[in-house]
Design an enzyme around this catalytic site. Structure first.
Site, PDB file in Angstrom:
ATOM      1  N   GLY A   1       3.016 -19.206  -8.668  1.00 47.20           N
ATOM      2  CA  GLY A   1       1.601 -19.361  -8.976  1.00 47.20           C
ATOM      3  C   GLY A   1       1.177 -20.812  -8.835  1.00 47.20           C
ATOM      4  O   GLY A   1       2.019 -21.720  -8.801  1.00 47.20           O
TER       5      GLY A   1
ATOM      6  N   GLY B   1      -8.909   6.020  13.080  1.00 46.52           N
ATOM      7  CA  GLY B   1      -7.939   4.968  12.842  1.00 46.52           C
ATOM      8  C   GLY B   1      -6.699   5.491  12.139  1.00 46.52           C
ATOM      9  O   GLY B   1      -6.632   6.658  11.733  1.00 46.52           O
TER      10      GLY B   1
ATOM     11  N   LYS C   1       0.386  -1.327   5.094  1.00 49.91           N
ATOM     12  CA  LYS C   1       0.027  -0.806   6.417  1.00 49.91           C
ATOM     13  C   LYS C   1       1.235  -0.281   7.179  1.00 49.91           C
ATOM     14  O   LYS C   1       1.182   0.800   7.763  1.00 49.91           O
ATOM     15  CB  LYS C   1      -0.668  -1.904   7.232  1.00 49.91           C
TER      16      LYS C   1
ATOM     17  N   HIS D   1      11.443 -19.858  -3.115  1.00 53.26           N
ATOM     18  CA  HIS D   1      10.792 -18.573  -2.832  1.00 53.26           C
ATOM     19  C   HIS D   1      11.689 -17.711  -1.946  1.00 53.26           C
ATOM     20  O   HIS D   1      11.744 -17.917  -0.730  1.00 53.26           O
ATOM     21  CB  HIS D   1       9.445 -18.815  -2.131  1.00 53.26           C
TER      22      HIS D   1
ATOM     23  N   ASP E   1      -5.298   4.762   9.112  1.00 51.15           N
ATOM     24  CA  ASP E   1      -5.333   5.055   7.678  1.00 51.15           C
ATOM     25  C   ASP E   1      -5.982   6.407   7.381  1.00 51.15           C
ATOM     26  O   ASP E   1      -5.424   7.244   6.665  1.00 51.15           O
ATOM     27  CB  ASP E   1      -6.062   3.940   6.926  1.00 51.15           C
ATOM     28  N   SER E   2      -7.185   6.633   7.895  1.00 52.40           N
ATOM     29  CA  SER E   2      -7.878   7.891   7.601  1.00 52.40           C
ATOM     30  C   SER E   2      -7.151   9.071   8.244  1.00 52.40           C
ATOM     31  O   SER E   2      -7.136  10.172   7.693  1.00 52.40           O
ATOM     32  CB  SER E   2      -9.330   7.841   8.070  1.00 52.40           C
ATOM     33  N   SER E   3      -6.520   8.846   9.392  1.00 56.88           N
ATOM     34  CA  SER E   3      -5.798   9.932  10.069  1.00 56.88           C
ATOM     35  C   SER E   3      -4.585  10.375   9.258  1.00 56.88           C
ATOM     36  O   SER E   3      -4.355  11.573   9.059  1.00 56.88           O
ATOM     37  CB  SER E   3      -5.361   9.487  11.467  1.00 56.88           C
TER      38      SER E   3
ATOM     39  N   CYS F   1       9.934 -19.519  -8.878  1.00 53.62           N
ATOM     40  CA  CYS F   1       9.085 -20.712  -8.868  1.00 53.62           C
ATOM     41  C   CYS F   1       8.331 -20.842 -10.201  1.00 53.62           C
ATOM     42  O   CYS F   1       8.940 -21.112 -11.224  1.00 53.62           O
ATOM     43  CB  CYS F   1       8.142 -20.692  -7.668  1.00 53.62           C
ATOM     44  N   TYR F   2       6.993 -20.631 -10.215  1.00 51.35           N
ATOM     45  CA  TYR F   2       6.267 -20.688 -11.482  1.00 51.35           C
ATOM     46  C   TYR F   2       6.862 -19.683 -12.463  1.00 51.35           C
ATOM     47  O   TYR F   2       6.932 -19.937 -13.669  1.00 51.35           O
ATOM     48  CB  TYR F   2       4.780 -20.396 -11.272  1.00 51.35           C
TER      49      TYR F   2
ATOM     50  N   GLU G   1      11.177 -14.672  -1.158  1.00 51.75           N
ATOM     51  CA  GLU G   1      10.398 -13.641  -0.461  1.00 51.75           C
ATOM     52  C   GLU G   1       9.925 -14.054   0.922  1.00 51.75           C
ATOM     53  O   GLU G   1       9.568 -13.199   1.744  1.00 51.75           O
ATOM     54  CB  GLU G   1       9.186 -13.221  -1.312  1.00 51.75           C
TER      55      GLU G   1
ATOM     56  N   SER H   1     -12.222   8.392  10.861  1.00 54.31           N
ATOM     57  CA  SER H   1     -12.683   7.383  11.809  1.00 54.31           C
ATOM     58  C   SER H   1     -11.881   7.407  13.097  1.00 54.31           C
ATOM     59  O   SER H   1     -12.302   6.859  14.109  1.00 54.31           O
ATOM     60  CB  SER H   1     -12.568   5.988  11.186  1.00 54.31           C
TER      61      SER H   1
END
Length: 515
Positions: free
Chosen positions: A54, A227, A371, A171, A229-231, A81-82, A173, A225
């Protein structure tokens, strides 16, 4: 999901990367703000907790702290880290501002072996990590021991093995810590005992059960749409409730070449999903006539979409639920780590504003996925790779790739040029290496010579970028031979274009799209 990791967010720009790495190792996790309701933490029942980095200083007043609940759970903890600094300060150690800040590449030398580094880093070895800190721990809490040091962090790796509490100043990640993913997997699998069996097949089964439980025998409509995601959301919901789902696909005349036909083929004929296909090209293009301001174009398209969607939904008798392809980054970004709303949906969603007007509840089966996980789920559901792996496409479609006023003729020219460009990219084997690629039709005409005659046609700009999340991007470094070949094809195959240019602007200062 029986194995869950909780990530508490202290405002780091890379907290999402922690979640990505944990999920990549087959363990389910979620991100909560550091100041979340302690009862929510208890209800989540994590097998371990990770405290993120952070921007604040532990030495300041009124800076973030981990809820006491985290330490009372008795589960393994990893501070990053933080997260390391607040963990040590809260357990009785001491943190101070350092006169030796570390930003960027550093090297950690291992002083002893511990469970976090077992099998990855051995005593006496030095390993590259990524640091980004100004403060540092100067005194450890009781029970802690130093396992690794760096030039600017005498407590780069520390742990209380008895209580299974670990902390690192670097870090793990980020990709600049080469062994970071392995260290996180050690924590989740070896320390926390997670099985690593969270897969898309498991998620599919759990999601289907959750949809059935939420919806019951009610009807659901989905704004499709075309795309990714909606598919994927539509196919998943259809698997759960079958004919209770109706998809509404509004063709606004600004889609990619043959996209409408492909959507109808996949959903109506391949999956046999009830689909309303509304051809509203003339309506949308009529409302856009003469409109040059990009924000006005977006608002016209969004408002008209809602009107058409509502009209078509009324024709089929309405529904109790509206399906949306909301993803986990949307959910995370709607939550301020300083205490914002928890479920605000970002305004760019295709059907933003629709639930209020139509008095419907939301079904969002993808809201726990990133995604790339949605793409994996699409493959698990059997969606064609051409649809699952396609580049992002904006809701307003080609309208924002034609700067200025939009006409039907311009949309047709751009649609063909875009298809030729993407075909060239696919044939070169570069499509999957690029985050997003598209053509733009500029409101500029130039003189050319074609077939020994003078031409006066449009300029086409090509855009291709690499990115991980769309927030920052770099232009793709095509070689000159590819660009020259693509330009030749576009000029030869698309009537109305006689000049092609390539956009090398990064984001920032530019944006990925032109409008």
């Amino acid at each position: 999901m029986t194995d869950r990791i909780l990530i508490l967010d202290f405002g780091s720009q890379v907290t999402q990367l922690i979640a990505r790495r944990v999920r990549e190792s087959g363990v389910y996790c979620e991100i909560f703000p550091f100041n979340t309701d302690p009862q929510r933490i208890t209800d989540f029942a994590p097998k371990a907790v990770i405290l993120s980095g952070g921007p604040a200083s532990v030495t300041g007043s009124d800076t973030p702290r981990a809820p006491q609940q985290v330490f009372d759970l008795g589960v393994p903890i990893l501070g990053i880290c933080y997260g390391q600094q607040t963990l040590c300060a809260q357990l009785g150690g001491e943190v101070e501002g350092s006169d030796h800040q570390e930003f960027g590449k550093a090297f950690v030398e291992m002083q002893a072996d511990c469970s976090l580094t077992e099998g990855i880093w051995a005593t006496g070895e030095k390993h590259q990590v990524w640091m980004s800190h100004g403060d540092r721990v100067v005194r450890l809490p009781e029970g802690f021991k130093v396992y690794g040091t760096s030039e600017g962090a005498p407590f780069a790796v520390v742990a209380d093995e008895a209580r299974q509490i670990y902390a690192v100043q670097f870090h793990p990640e980020v990709m600049h810590t080469p062994d970071g993913a392995k260290l996180l997997a050690n924590f989740t699998h070896k320390v926390a005992g997670c099985s690593g069996d969270w897969t898309m097949a498991a998620f599919r089964q759990q999601a289907v059960e959750a949809i059935r439980k939420q919806v019951g025998d009610a009807r659901v409509i989905c704004g499709l749409s075309g795309g990714v995601d909606s598919s994927v959301a539509a196919v998943l919901i259809h698997e759960a409730i079958g004919e209770q789902l109706t998809c509404i696909f509004v063709d606004h005349g600004l889609l990619r070449l043959n996209e409408a036909e492909e959507v109808v083929e996949v959903f109506r004929h391949h999956y046999n999903i009830p689909l309303v296909h509304r051809n509203a090209k003339d309506l949308f293009l009529g409302k856009l006539a003469g409109v040059e301001d990009p924000e006005r174009k977006r608002k016209i398209i969004g408002g008209t979409f809602i009107d058409v969607f509502e009209e078509e939904a009324a024709k089929i008798g309405g529904a109790d639920f509206l399906a949306q392809g909301t993803l986990y980054p949307d959910v995370i970004e709607s939550v301020s780590f300083t205490g914002g709303p928890s479920v605000t949906i970002k305004s760019h969603h295709n059907v933003g504003g629709l639930p209020e007007r139509m008095d419907m509840q939301l079904v969002e089966p993808l809201r726990e996925l990133f995604k790339d996980e949605v793409r994996d789920l699409g493959r698990e559901l059997g969606l064609p790779e051409r649809l699952v792996g396609r580049h992002p496409f904006p809701g307003p479609g080609l309208a924002i790739r034609i700067p200025g006023a939009v006409t039907s003729e311009q949309a047709d020219i751009l649609r063909k040029a875009d298809a030729v460009y993407l075909d060239a990219i696919r044939k070169a084997g570069l499509y999957d290496a690029i985050w997003q690629a598209f053509a733009v039709l500029l409101p500029v005409k130039t003189v050319g010579v074609m077939g020994d005659a003078r031409s006066y046609d449009y300029v086409c700009a090509l855009r291709a970028v690499t990115s991980t999340d769309g927030m920052t991007a770099e232009s793709y470094p095509f070689d000159h031979e590819f660009l020259a070949g693509a330009a030749t094809r576009i000029i030869n195959e698309v009537r109305g274009i006689n000049r092609v240019v390539y956009d090398v602007t990064s984001k920032p200062p530019g944006t990925i799209e032109w409008e």
